[in-house]
Design a protein around this motif. Structure first.
Motif, mmCIF file in Angstrom:
data_model
loop_
_atom_site.group_PDB
_atom_site.id
_atom_site.type_symbol
_atom_site.label_atom_id
_atom_site.label_comp_id
_atom_site.label_asym_id
_atom_site.label_seq_id
_atom_site.Cartn_x
_atom_site.Cartn_y
_atom_site.Cartn_z
ATOM 1 N N SER A 54 61.997 -0.137 -36.243
ATOM 2 C CA SER A 54 62.647 0.732 -35.321
ATOM 3 C C SER A 54 63.797 1.663 -35.604
ATOM 4 C CB SER A 54 62.462 0.130 -34.021
ATOM 5 O OG SER A 54 63.507 -0.819 -33.946
ATOM 6 N N LEU A 55 64.763 0.824 -36.179
ATOM 7 C CA LEU A 55 65.967 1.534 -36.570
ATOM 8 C C LEU A 55 65.515 2.667 -37.550
ATOM 9 C CD1 LEU A 55 69.047 1.348 -36.499
ATOM 10 C CD2 LEU A 55 68.757 -0.114 -38.653
ATOM 11 N N GLY A 56 64.864 2.429 -38.742
ATOM 12 C CA GLY A 56 64.388 3.486 -39.659
ATOM 13 C C GLY A 56 63.732 4.721 -38.829
ATOM 14 N N PHE A 109 69.292 7.141 -41.251
ATOM 15 C CA PHE A 109 68.119 7.080 -42.096
ATOM 16 C C PHE A 109 67.105 8.069 -41.793
ATOM 17 C CE2 PHE A 109 69.591 2.622 -41.064
ATOM 18 C CZ PHE A 109 69.787 2.181 -42.382
ATOM 19 N N PRO A 110 67.750 9.416 -42.310
ATOM 20 C CA PRO A 110 66.921 10.705 -41.850
ATOM 21 C C PRO A 110 65.493 10.581 -42.631
ATOM 22 C CG PRO A 110 68.763 11.278 -43.133
ATOM 23 C CD PRO A 110 69.052 9.570 -42.771
ATOM 24 N N SER A 111 65.429 10.245 -44.036
ATOM 25 C CA SER A 111 64.191 10.212 -44.642
ATOM 26 C C SER A 111 63.416 9.386 -44.147
ATOM 27 C CB SER A 111 64.513 9.869 -46.121
ATOM 28 O OG SER A 111 65.114 8.868 -46.594
ATOM 29 N N SER A 112 63.801 8.106 -43.372
ATOM 30 C CA SER A 112 62.979 7.203 -42.822
ATOM 31 C C SER A 112 62.364 7.748 -41.624
ATOM 32 C CB SER A 112 63.475 6.043 -42.579
ATOM 33 O OG SER A 112 63.666 5.181 -44.051
ATOM 34 N N LYS A 163 72.242 -4.467 -40.003
ATOM 35 C CA LYS A 163 73.917 -4.497 -40.631
ATOM 36 C C LYS A 163 74.326 -3.284 -41.073
ATOM 37 C CE LYS A 163 72.937 -9.173 -41.903
ATOM 38 N NZ LYS A 163 72.466 -10.165 -42.835
ATOM 39 N N VAL A 164 73.652 -2.335 -42.357
ATOM 40 C CA VAL A 164 73.983 -1.289 -42.634
ATOM 41 C C VAL A 164 74.590 -0.390 -41.443
ATOM 42 C CG1 VAL A 164 73.375 0.796 -44.109
ATOM 43 C CG2 VAL A 164 72.907 -1.535 -45.082
ATOM 44 N N ALA A 165 73.788 -0.115 -40.537
ATOM 45 C CA ALA A 165 73.939 0.894 -39.623
ATOM 46 C C ALA A 165 75.009 0.577 -38.528
ATOM 47 C CB ALA A 165 72.494 1.097 -38.607
ATOM 48 N N PHE A 166 75.035 -0.792 -38.400
ATOM 49 C CA PHE A 166 75.801 -1.016 -37.008
ATOM 50 C C PHE A 166 77.307 -1.497 -37.843
ATOM 51 C CE2 PHE A 166 71.833 -1.101 -35.008
ATOM 52 C CZ PHE A 166 72.368 -0.253 -33.974
ATOM 53 N N MET A 207 69.554 -7.185 -28.126
ATOM 54 C CA MET A 207 70.046 -5.948 -27.314
ATOM 55 C C MET A 207 69.959 -4.872 -28.343
ATOM 56 S SD MET A 207 70.154 -6.075 -24.353
ATOM 57 C CE MET A 207 70.749 -4.347 -24.200
ATOM 58 N N GLN A 208 70.412 -5.284 -29.653
ATOM 59 C CA GLN A 208 70.362 -3.927 -30.734
ATOM 60 C C GLN A 208 68.873 -3.540 -30.715
ATOM 61 O OE1 GLN A 208 72.233 -5.732 -33.908
ATOM 62 N NE2 GLN A 208 73.907 -4.155 -33.898
ATOM 63 N N HIS A 209 68.266 -4.542 -31.012
ATOM 64 C CA HIS A 209 66.656 -4.282 -31.264
ATOM 65 C C HIS A 209 66.101 -3.375 -30.166
ATOM 66 C CE1 HIS A 209 65.950 -5.897 -35.300
ATOM 67 N NE2 HIS A 209 67.164 -6.770 -34.918
ATOM 68 N N ARG A 210 66.365 -4.038 -28.835
ATOM 69 C CA ARG A 210 66.000 -3.428 -27.848
ATOM 70 C C ARG A 210 66.375 -1.951 -27.586
ATOM 71 N NH1 ARG A 210 67.000 -7.204 -23.698
ATOM 72 N NH2 ARG A 210 64.787 -7.937 -23.878
ATOM 73 N N THR A 211 67.514 -1.722 -27.835
ATOM 74 C CA THR A 211 68.061 -0.305 -27.828
ATOM 75 C C THR A 211 67.131 0.567 -28.463
ATOM 76 O OG1 THR A 211 70.091 -1.354 -27.118
ATOM 77 C CG2 THR A 211 70.045 1.152 -28.168
#
Ligand SMILES: [Zn+2]
Length: 169
Positions: A73-75, A81-84, A116-119, A132-136
């Protein structure tokens, strides 16, 4: 002799062809024109088998296209991660046009390196904060999906490293 051999070979080939296409491959090919879902996971090597088992058995998806991008979901939604992001939307379009999917099933996982990379922080030891991170991210993706593809249902799950998963959104 040569003609006989040729004839047997052709006949044998014909039988094999009929058997493969008739008994096994053809029904699969027919079904492939319409599949239930696009299943979307992280790339993490630790959970590849568990992810397939989850899609196959735990939630019983009959047929699905499979996409993996770091962070799941983050990607799909993070500007980091614009290309993702682009790859995710491209593949939703492809799965819709090729296979008429009706649902996107998103599977994030705990202890995810992309998060970890993103946050810039490891939340793996803080279970609720990690959830909560994932839920967001999942809520952001659900909202974007509803805008771009209101015809698609969406389910969001979070998998622990032991392979068990919970529905989050
Ligand atoms: Zn991951």
């Amino acid at each position: 002799m040569c003609d006989l051999h040729h004839s047997i070979s052709r006949r044998t080939f014909g039988l094999i062809g009929a058997s493969v296409l008739g008994a096994a491959a053809l029904p699969r090919l027919v079904r492939a024109a319409e599949v239930e879902a696009l299943a979307f996971s992280c790339i993490d090597f630790r959970l590849v088998d568990a992810a397939v088992k989850f899609f196959d058995s735990d939630i019983g998806a009959k047929d699905y296209d499979l996409l993996a991008l770091a962070g799941a979901s983050l990607g799909a939604v993070s500007p980091k991660f614009p290309s993702s992001n682009a790859a995710f939307w491209d593949h939703v379009e492809i799965a819709k046009s090729l296979h008429h999917i009706r649902k996107v099933i998103v599977l994030d996982h705990r202890d995810c390196g992309a998060y970890k990379v993103a946050f810039g922080k490891d939340f793996a030891s803080e279970r609720n904060a990690e959830t909560m991170q994932h839920r967001t991210m999942m809520a952001a993706l659900k909202s974007a999906l509803a805008k771009k593809h209101p015809d698609l249902a969406a389910e969001f799950y979070l998998m622990a490293l032991d392979g068990t998963a919970e529905r989050v959104v």
